[in-house]
Design a protein around this motif. Structure first.
Motif, mmCIF file in Angstrom:
data_model
loop_
_atom_site.group_PDB
_atom_site.id
_atom_site.type_symbol
_atom_site.label_atom_id
_atom_site.label_comp_id
_atom_site.label_asym_id
_atom_site.label_seq_id
_atom_site.Cartn_x
_atom_site.Cartn_y
_atom_site.Cartn_z
ATOM 1 N N VAL A 332 0.839 -1.206 0.000
ATOM 2 C CA VAL A 332 0.000 0.000 0.000
ATOM 3 C C VAL A 332 0.869 1.250 0.000
ATOM 4 C CG1 VAL A 332 -1.768 1.287 1.255
ATOM 5 C CG2 VAL A 332 -1.868 -1.216 1.193
ATOM 6 N N ARG A 333 1.909 1.270 0.837
ATOM 7 C CA ARG A 333 2.780 2.454 0.911
ATOM 8 C C ARG A 333 3.500 2.689 -0.412
ATOM 9 N NH1 ARG A 333 7.700 0.216 1.336
ATOM 10 N NH2 ARG A 333 7.920 -1.793 2.389
ATOM 11 N N ALA A 336 0.943 4.195 -2.802
ATOM 12 C CA ALA A 336 0.693 5.591 -2.439
ATOM 13 C C ALA A 336 1.824 6.498 -2.914
ATOM 14 C CB ALA A 336 0.512 5.706 -0.925
ATOM 15 N N SER A 342 -3.050 9.348 -0.813
ATOM 16 C CA SER A 342 -3.015 9.037 0.605
ATOM 17 C C SER A 342 -3.015 7.523 0.790
ATOM 18 C CB SER A 342 -4.236 9.638 1.313
ATOM 19 O OG SER A 342 -5.418 8.934 0.936
ATOM 20 N N HIS A 343 -2.597 7.089 1.973
ATOM 21 C CA HIS A 343 -2.574 5.660 2.287
ATOM 22 C C HIS A 343 -3.966 5.057 2.118
ATOM 23 C CE1 HIS A 343 -2.652 2.060 4.853
ATOM 24 N NE2 HIS A 343 -1.344 1.974 4.625
ATOM 25 N N ASN A 344 -4.994 5.757 2.581
ATOM 26 C CA ASN A 344 -6.361 5.225 2.511
ATOM 27 C C ASN A 344 -6.867 5.119 1.074
ATOM 28 O OD1 ASN A 344 -6.500 4.939 5.265
ATOM 29 N ND2 ASN A 344 -7.564 6.886 5.616
ATOM 30 N N GLU A 345 -6.521 6.094 0.232
ATOM 31 C CA GLU A 345 -6.934 6.029 -1.173
ATOM 32 C C GLU A 345 -6.311 4.817 -1.857
ATOM 33 O OE1 GLU A 345 -7.638 10.517 -2.810
ATOM 34 O OE2 GLU A 345 -5.606 10.038 -2.139
ATOM 35 N N SER A 346 -5.011 4.608 -1.615
ATOM 36 C CA SER A 346 -4.337 3.455 -2.207
ATOM 37 C C SER A 346 -4.923 2.153 -1.690
ATOM 38 C CB SER A 346 -2.832 3.512 -1.906
ATOM 39 O OG SER A 346 -2.221 4.560 -2.605
ATOM 40 N N LYS A 347 -5.173 2.098 -0.405
ATOM 41 C CA LYS A 347 -5.749 0.900 0.210
ATOM 42 C C LYS A 347 -7.098 0.564 -0.422
ATOM 43 C CE LYS A 347 -6.155 -2.156 3.678
ATOM 44 N NZ LYS A 347 -5.228 -3.270 3.892
ATOM 45 N N MET A 348 -7.909 1.569 -0.666
ATOM 46 C CA MET A 348 -9.242 1.353 -1.229
ATOM 47 C C MET A 348 -9.152 0.789 -2.648
ATOM 48 S SD MET A 348 -12.420 4.037 -1.452
ATOM 49 C CE MET A 348 -11.552 5.163 -2.567
ATOM 50 N N GLU A 351 -7.757 -2.874 -2.436
ATOM 51 C CA GLU A 351 -8.741 -3.772 -1.844
ATOM 52 C C GLU A 351 -9.909 -4.035 -2.793
ATOM 53 O OE1 GLU A 351 -9.404 -5.655 1.134
ATOM 54 O OE2 GLU A 351 -7.236 -5.612 0.876
ATOM 55 N N ASN A 368 0.853 -3.658 6.663
ATOM 56 C CA ASN A 368 1.320 -3.296 5.325
ATOM 57 C C ASN A 368 1.206 -4.490 4.374
ATOM 58 O OD1 ASN A 368 2.430 -1.505 3.425
ATOM 59 N ND2 ASN A 368 4.468 -2.346 3.754
#
Length: 392
Positions: A332-333, A336, A342-348, A351, A368
């Motif tokens: 994720v990092r 990003a 942002s970390h959350n945007e990449s995570k979304m 996922e 991570n």
């Protein structure tokens, strides 16, 4: 007494459904492919059959391996090096082409001849010069210290001449500004010891292309070989070999030793797979029923995979898949940093692609997680990305 006319009509409808079905009938949903190994049907298969159709790298002496011309390239390059030439080489090909298996076969041949070698499969990204030095030092049996680059190169050149094979080169660096330091260190070690040692690199196709046009990686090696996907005849041989390995010698009432020239379902599977081993294995397992005779299998005609879900992905998701195909995997990092999100945007994004069945989490780390493309549909996704100009 049965009605002969009705019986013939039923049989004709059955045949036309199998062999002359509509376009809609011929498609296989993408998620049926990507989630196949999690399905109840797969888990219900015989353990011996699942073992025979294992889709990962095979050991150097495995009976499921079929002969490939690329092995001759490796031996010829090695022979040139043994004769005193300043030779290093690289092999690259589409994900799932069998690069790791080729390396395993080659180093096994070296082992049989009592030739020295070290096999280093990269399993994580290298982020700085010291990590490069430490990784190579560990593989070569050099005591782990904080060496300066020049001192480390001297130590590498003091070792007895050997083959140094590096697999999974696509995991080497992340496409950021810090990548250049990793590339420079890695390149310096190879160039300074090339000739004394025989360096052999293996990378996935898209990653190798980027390493070459971004970092001139082709200058590190003297010989390179693109490992092509399997031809239709090779795919037939491979699949017949897998069925034989599982103990089956009759497919659709035809003995396996006569299947190489038959135009039946196995021929259609080899053609439909387009050289991708994972798809060939999937089509066989997903389209089989046990035959009426002992050690016999019946295969149904394979359908085209429906890529409609890929057409519904956003541009960010398609670029994400393109970056994963050139990096091998992304945390994720890392995502990003590449996309400046942002970390959350990449995570979304990652996922969502995992929920769709396109990505897998390769490292079960809640802090991570690392994502990579599902091997079984990787060729389908990459070919789609190329057709849409996200890759080339």
């Amino acid at each position: 007494m049965p009605n002969t006319k009705n019986w013939l009509s039923d049989q004709w409808q059955h045949l036309t459904k199998d062999w002359f079905s509509t376009k809609e009938d011929q498609t296989v949903p993408l998620d049926q492919v990507s989630l196949f190994y999690q399905s109840d049907f797969y888990h219900s298969l015989d353990a011996g059959l699942k073992s025979a159709f294992y889709d990962g790298p095979l050991g150097g002496l495995d009976a499921r391996i079929i002969e490939r011309k690329d092995l001759k390239f490796l031996h010829n390059s090695y022979q040139l090096w043994e004769n005193g030439r300043n030779v290093s080489c690289a092999i690259y090909g589409e994900k799932g082409t069998g690069l790791s298996t080729l390396l395993n076969v080659f180093v096994n041949d070296l082992k049989q001849k009592e030739k020295p070698y070290k096999l280093l499969p990269l399993n994580k990204r290298l982020s700085n010069e010291q990590e490069v030095i430490n990784t190579i030092a560990k593989a070569l049996g050099i005591e782990n210290q904080d060496y300066k680059l020049d001192d480390f190169i001297d130590l590498v050149n003091q070792l007895p001449p050997m083959v140094i094979a590096i697999d999974n080169l696509h995991l080497l660096v992340q496409r950021t500004l810090a990548a250049q330091a990793v590339i420079d260190c890695f390149s310096a070690v190879i160039l300074a010891s090339r000739g004394h040692h025989f360096w052999l690199l293996a990378a996935e196709d898209q990653a190798w292309r980027r390493l070459c046009y971004g970092y001139s990686f082709e200058n590190l090696i003297s010989h390179q070989q693109h490992v092509s996907n399997f031809s239709e005849s090779q795919m037939r041989e491979l699949l017949i070999n897998r069925f034989s390995y599982a103990g089956f010698n009759i497919i659709n009432d035809i003995p396996t030793d006569k299947l190489h020239k038959e135009k039946g379902p196995l021929h259609n599977i080899a053609k439909r797979s387009k050289g991708c081993v994972e798809l060939g294995l999937f089509y066989c397992l997903n389209h089989l029923t046990h035959g009426t005779k002992p050690q016999s299998i019946f295969l149904m005609k394979p359908g085209e995979i429906d890529t409609t879900p890929l057409k519904k992905l956003t541009q960010s998701e398609l670029f994400t898949l393109a970056e994963i195909s050139t990096h091998g995997q992304l945390a994720v990092r890392e995502h990003a940093k590449i996309f400046r999100m942002s970390h959350n945007e990449s995570k979304m994004i990652l996922e969502h692609l995992r929920v769709l069945g396109i990505l897998d989490i390769t490292e079960d780390n809640a802090v991570n997680p690392v994502y990579q493309m599902k091997l079984i549909i990787c060729a389908v996704v990459i070919r789609y990305l190329i057709s849409m100009n996200y890759l080339y």
